[in-house]
Design a protein around this motif. Structure first.
Motif, PDB file in Angstrom:
ATOM      1  N   ILE A  23     -44.896  -0.123  12.072  1.00 38.07           N
ATOM      2  CA  ILE A  23     -43.490  -0.264  12.455  1.00 38.07           C
ATOM      3  C   ILE A  23     -42.637  -0.153  11.191  1.00 38.07           C
ATOM      4  N   PHE A  24     -41.412   0.275  11.390  1.00 34.63           N
ATOM      5  CA  PHE A  24     -40.441   0.414  10.309  1.00 34.63           C
ATOM      6  C   PHE A  24     -39.231  -0.400  10.723  1.00 34.63           C
ATOM      7  N   THR A  25     -38.811  -1.347   9.882  1.00 38.83           N
ATOM      8  CA  THR A  25     -37.719  -2.251  10.232  1.00 38.83           C
ATOM      9  C   THR A  25     -36.681  -2.298   9.101  1.00 38.83           C
ATOM     10  N   PRO A  26     -35.862  -1.256   8.988  1.00 38.46           N
ATOM     11  CA  PRO A  26     -34.852  -1.260   7.925  1.00 38.46           C
ATOM     12  C   PRO A  26     -33.757  -2.293   8.197  1.00 38.46           C
ATOM     13  N   SER A  27     -33.207  -2.846   7.145  1.00 39.95           N
ATOM     14  CA  SER A  27     -32.062  -3.755   7.286  1.00 39.95           C
ATOM     15  C   SER A  27     -30.794  -2.930   7.428  1.00 39.95           C
ATOM     16  N   ILE A  28     -29.980  -3.258   8.441  1.00 35.32           N
ATOM     17  CA  ILE A  28     -28.719  -2.547   8.640  1.00 35.32           C
ATOM     18  C   ILE A  28     -27.607  -3.541   8.938  1.00 35.32           C
ATOM     19  N   SER A  29     -26.393  -3.109   8.703  1.00 39.94           N
ATOM     20  CA  SER A  29     -25.196  -3.851   9.097  1.00 39.94           C
ATOM     21  C   SER A  29     -24.261  -2.877   9.786  1.00 39.94           C
ATOM     22  N   LEU A  30     -23.718  -3.292  10.921  1.00 41.50           N
ATOM     23  CA  LEU A  30     -22.790  -2.457  11.686  1.00 41.50           C
ATOM     24  C   LEU A  30     -21.524  -3.249  11.956  1.00 41.50           C
TER      25      LEU A  30
ATOM     26  N   ASN B  74     -27.265   2.652  21.075  1.00 36.22           N
ATOM     27  CA  ASN B  74     -28.696   2.752  20.831  1.00 36.22           C
ATOM     28  C   ASN B  74     -28.873   3.265  19.416  1.00 36.22           C
ATOM     29  N   ILE B  75     -29.866   2.739  18.719  1.00 39.29           N
ATOM     30  CA  ILE B  75     -30.133   3.121  17.346  1.00 39.29           C
ATOM     31  C   ILE B  75     -31.357   4.037  17.312  1.00 39.29           C
ATOM     32  N   PHE B  76     -31.214   5.159  16.612  1.00 38.66           N
ATOM     33  CA  PHE B  76     -32.292   6.125  16.428  1.00 38.66           C
ATOM     34  C   PHE B  76     -32.471   6.383  14.940  1.00 38.66           C
ATOM     35  N   LEU B  77     -33.656   6.841  14.578  1.00 38.16           N
ATOM     36  CA  LEU B  77     -33.960   7.275  13.222  1.00 38.16           C
ATOM     37  C   LEU B  77     -34.369   8.736  13.291  1.00 38.16           C
ATOM     38  N   ARG B  78     -33.658   9.585  12.563  1.00 37.75           N
ATOM     39  CA  ARG B  78     -33.994  11.011  12.482  1.00 37.75           C
ATOM     40  C   ARG B  78     -34.489  11.290  11.072  1.00 37.75           C
TER      41      ARG B  78
ATOM     42  N   ASN C 159     -44.275  10.490   5.533  1.00 38.33           N
ATOM     43  CA  ASN C 159     -44.906  11.116   4.362  1.00 38.33           C
ATOM     44  C   ASN C 159     -44.283  12.461   4.029  1.00 38.33           C
ATOM     45  N   SER C 160     -43.876  13.224   5.049  1.00 40.46           N
ATOM     46  CA  SER C 160     -43.314  14.544   4.787  1.00 40.46           C
ATOM     47  C   SER C 160     -41.788  14.533   4.822  1.00 40.46           C
ATOM     48  N   GLY C 161     -41.203  13.359   5.019  1.00 40.98           N
ATOM     49  CA  GLY C 161     -39.760  13.249   5.143  1.00 40.98           C
ATOM     50  C   GLY C 161     -39.017  13.600   3.871  1.00 40.98           C
ATOM     51  N   HIS C 162     -37.856  14.135   4.057  1.00 39.22           N
ATOM     52  CA  HIS C 162     -37.010  14.526   2.938  1.00 39.22           C
ATOM     53  C   HIS C 162     -35.659  13.806   3.036  1.00 39.22           C
ATOM     54  N   ILE C 163     -35.089  13.789   4.235  1.00 40.82           N
ATOM     55  CA  ILE C 163     -33.807  13.138   4.479  1.00 40.82           C
ATOM     56  C   ILE C 163     -33.935  12.321   5.762  1.00 40.82           C
TER      57      ILE C 163
ATOM     58  N   LEU D  80     -22.639   9.053  18.399  1.00 39.36           N
ATOM     59  CA  LEU D  80     -21.386   8.374  18.077  1.00 39.36           C
ATOM     60  C   LEU D  80     -21.145   8.346  16.570  1.00 39.36           C
ATOM     61  N   ALA D  81     -22.213   8.181  15.805  1.00 36.73           N
ATOM     62  CA  ALA D  81     -22.109   8.133  14.348  1.00 36.73           C
ATOM     63  C   ALA D  81     -23.502   8.313  13.767  1.00 36.73           C
ATOM     64  N   ASP D  82     -23.556   8.818  12.545  1.00 41.30           N
ATOM     65  CA  ASP D  82     -24.836   8.875  11.844  1.00 41.30           C
ATOM     66  C   ASP D  82     -24.608   8.510  10.383  1.00 41.30           C
ATOM     67  N   PHE D  83     -25.649   7.954   9.787  1.00 40.23           N
ATOM     68  CA  PHE D  83     -25.574   7.441   8.420  1.00 40.23           C
ATOM     69  C   PHE D  83     -26.781   7.933   7.657  1.00 40.23           C
ATOM     70  N   LYS D  84     -26.542   8.671   6.599  1.00 35.21           N
ATOM     71  CA  LYS D  84     -27.615   9.219   5.795  1.00 35.21           C
ATOM     72  C   LYS D  84     -28.278   8.104   4.997  1.00 35.21           C
ATOM     73  N   LEU D  85     -29.599   8.098   5.017  1.00 37.45           N
ATOM     74  CA  LEU D  85     -30.366   7.143   4.221  1.00 37.45           C
ATOM     75  C   LEU D  85     -30.678   7.769   2.874  1.00 37.45           C
ATOM     76  N   ALA D  86     -31.066   6.958   1.937  1.00 38.63           N
ATOM     77  CA  ALA D  86     -31.493   7.472   0.641  1.00 38.63           C
ATOM     78  C   ALA D  86     -32.709   8.369   0.873  1.00 38.63           C
ATOM     79  N   PRO D  87     -32.948   9.350   0.019  1.00 39.92           N
ATOM     80  CA  PRO D  87     -34.121  10.231   0.192  1.00 39.92           C
ATOM     81  C   PRO D  87     -35.389   9.407   0.314  1.00 39.92           C
ATOM     82  N   ILE D  88     -36.243   9.873   1.214  1.00 42.53           N
ATOM     83  CA  ILE D  88     -37.488   9.152   1.496  1.00 42.53           C
ATOM     84  C   ILE D  88     -38.571   9.587   0.534  1.00 42.53           C
TER      85      ILE D  88
END
Length: 127
Positions: free
Chosen positions: A5-12, A23-27, A101-105, A119-127
């Motif tokens: 599982i992946f559980t990033p900390s977020i604030s909205l 709904n929250i998604f990770l791309r 493992n193969s993620g870039h963004i 509705l909105a998207d937020f770029k994460l730091a490079p993986i």
């Protein structure tokens, strides 16, 4: 338990004048521009059979730090927590570990729970 599982900390924060459910998604986009989409664990599923999602929800639901879809955002209020992402890829069945493992963004996406519209998207730091 074999499922990562992946559980990033977020604030909205909801800057609208009305309550909004999201709904929250990770791309994750790899170096070849191939995207993998992961939905955070839901608070309820239409089919309440025993599943990986229901097991994880049961294990973590008593802890207020975890956020489950849909997340309710009151007007002018902020919420902090950890959405829970598991292996299931909604688009092509790739494993979560392979995508990381193969993620870039990476992007966190907020989507309308009824229509699925972005509705909105937020770029994460490079993986």
């Amino acid at each position: 338990f074999q499922y990562p599982i992946f559980t990033p900390s977020i604030s909205l924060i909801n800057r609208d004048a009305f309550t909004r459910d999201v709904n929250i998604f990770l791309r994750i986009i790899d170096r070849d521009q191939k995207a993998s989409l992961f939905r955070a664990v839901r608070s309820k599923a239409a089919d309440e059979k025993l599943s990986v999602e229901s097991t994880i929800r049961g294990m973590l639901s008593d802890n207020f730090r975890y956020l489950f879809n849909p997340v309710r955002l009151a007007p002018g209020q902020s919420i902090s927590g950890r959405p829970v992402f598991i292996i299931t890829n909604l688009e092509d069945g790739a494993s979560f570990s392979e995508a990381l493992n193969s993620g870039h963004i990476g992007y966190l996406e907020l989507r309308d729970p009824d229509e699925g519209n972005l509705l909105a998207d937020f770029k994460l730091a490079p993986i």
